[in-house]
Write a protein that holds these residues in place. Structure first.
Motif, PDB file in Angstrom:
ATOM      1  N   THR A 151      25.236  59.219  20.938  1.00  8.52           N
ATOM      2  CA  THR A 151      26.535  59.198  20.257  1.00  8.52           C
ATOM      3  C   THR A 151      27.505  58.289  21.003  1.00  8.52           C
ATOM      4  O   THR A 151      28.203  57.478  20.383  1.00  8.52           O
ATOM      5  CB  THR A 151      27.126  60.619  20.157  1.00  8.52           C
ATOM      6  OG1 THR A 151      26.194  61.464  19.468  1.00  8.52           O
ATOM      7  CG2 THR A 151      28.446  60.618  19.424  1.00  8.52           C
ATOM      8  N   ILE A 155      29.319  54.965  19.507  1.00 10.31           N
ATOM      9  CA  ILE A 155      30.780  54.851  19.485  1.00 10.31           C
ATOM     10  C   ILE A 155      31.206  53.565  20.196  1.00 10.31           C
ATOM     11  O   ILE A 155      32.082  52.841  19.708  1.00 10.31           O
ATOM     12  CB  ILE A 155      31.439  56.094  20.107  1.00 10.31           C
ATOM     13  CG1 ILE A 155      31.284  57.295  19.169  1.00 10.31           C
ATOM     14  CG2 ILE A 155      32.913  55.838  20.427  1.00 10.31           C
ATOM     15  CD1 ILE A 155      31.692  58.627  19.767  1.00 10.31           C
ATOM     16  N   GLU A 210      27.270  57.435   9.241  1.00  9.65           N
ATOM     17  CA  GLU A 210      26.698  58.712   9.677  1.00  9.65           C
ATOM     18  C   GLU A 210      25.195  58.720   9.434  1.00  9.65           C
ATOM     19  O   GLU A 210      24.418  59.115  10.302  1.00  9.65           O
ATOM     20  CB  GLU A 210      27.329  59.878   8.913  1.00  9.65           C
ATOM     21  CG  GLU A 210      28.692  60.265   9.370  1.00  9.65           C
ATOM     22  CD  GLU A 210      29.263  61.410   8.545  1.00  9.65           C
ATOM     23  OE1 GLU A 210      28.628  61.861   7.564  1.00  9.65           O
ATOM     24  OE2 GLU A 210      30.370  61.863   8.877  1.00  9.65           O
ATOM     25  N   SER A 227      23.417  56.424  11.769  1.00 10.05           N
ATOM     26  CA  SER A 227      23.299  57.022  13.107  1.00 10.05           C
ATOM     27  C   SER A 227      22.170  58.042  13.140  1.00 10.05           C
ATOM     28  O   SER A 227      21.443  58.139  14.137  1.00 10.05           O
ATOM     29  CB  SER A 227      24.624  57.654  13.541  1.00 10.05           C
ATOM     30  OG  SER A 227      24.918  58.820  12.796  1.00 10.05           O
ATOM     31  N   TYR A 281      29.148  61.598  15.506  1.00 10.66           N
ATOM     32  CA  TYR A 281      29.567  60.236  15.171  1.00 10.66           C
ATOM     33  C   TYR A 281      30.446  60.247  13.923  1.00 10.66           C
ATOM     34  O   TYR A 281      31.450  59.539  13.850  1.00 10.66           O
ATOM     35  CB  TYR A 281      28.326  59.358  14.971  1.00 10.66           C
ATOM     36  CG  TYR A 281      28.623  57.880  14.879  1.00 10.66           C
ATOM     37  CD1 TYR A 281      29.297  57.215  15.893  1.00 10.66           C
ATOM     38  CD2 TYR A 281      28.203  57.133  13.788  1.00 10.66           C
ATOM     39  CE1 TYR A 281      29.548  55.858  15.819  1.00 10.66           C
ATOM     40  CE2 TYR A 281      28.451  55.784  13.707  1.00 10.66           C
ATOM     41  CZ  TYR A 281      29.124  55.148  14.729  1.00 10.66           C
ATOM     42  OH  TYR A 281      29.373  53.804  14.647  1.00 10.66           O
TER      43      TYR A 281
END
Length: 176
Positions: free
Chosen positions: A52, A56, A140, A143, A166
């Motif tokens: 995560t 980011i 999302e 990810s 995320y």
């Protein structure tokens, strides 16, 4: 003296914000339980929080106003070095993909979310998923699938963790 200047105050603000994110991440690692199964996995949480943070740090992808080839290149460039083999993105539409070799779970994901890791080293994305303009939902799901690419099979717990964290981060970015 430096800390009293505008640059110093900006640097201090950055340090405190990063510390806050670190504390929030640590808290999540310690208390996170899977929303679907109620499962708790400390090691899985650590791995997921690490992924995560890396996502980011790399930002998010907006498909709005871009050709699908541009989105694919951006995903591969931005996230490619997160895996040993790199990330390969392919887009499909109706009839573009041979579904006979896919498992039931892979087929379900392709139909439900329009995106899946099919086990052949690719992330497959439905062309229509780019056009809907919902960057948060798109990122999302990306990810989630990237987590499977990074950690391998049997990583649904970790993928849901990353997707949720995320997505929360992207929601906060959108609000600001």
């Amino acid at each position: 003296e430096y800390w009293l200047t505008k640059a110093g105050r900006g640097k201090a603000k950055d340090i405190f914000e990063e510390a806050g994110r670190s504390v929030e991440g640590l808290k999540e690692v310690l208390i996170h339980r899977d929303k679907v199964t109620g499962e708790y996995d400390f090691v899985g949480n650590i791995l997921s929080e690490s992924i995560t943070r890396r996502l980011i740090d790399r930002g998010f992808i907006s498909g709005k106003g871009k050709k699908i080839e541009q989105v694919a290149k951006e995903i591969e460039a931005r996230y490619g070095n997160l895996t040993r083999k790199g990330i390969k993105v392919r887009f499909y539409g109706e009839g573009d993909i041979d579904t006979t070799k896919l498992t039931k779970d892979q087929l379900r994901k392709l139909e439900a979310y329009g995106i899946a890791t099919t086990g052949d080293g690719y992330i497959w994305i439905n062309k229509e998923k780019i056009k809907d303009g919902n960057a948060i939902n798109f990122n999302e799901v990306i990810s989630h699938e990237l987590t499977h690419q990074i950690l391998g099979k049997d990583t649904e717990y970790e993928a849901r963790y990353v997707e949720g964290r995320y997505g929360k981060h992207l929601g906060e970015v959108k609000e600001n």
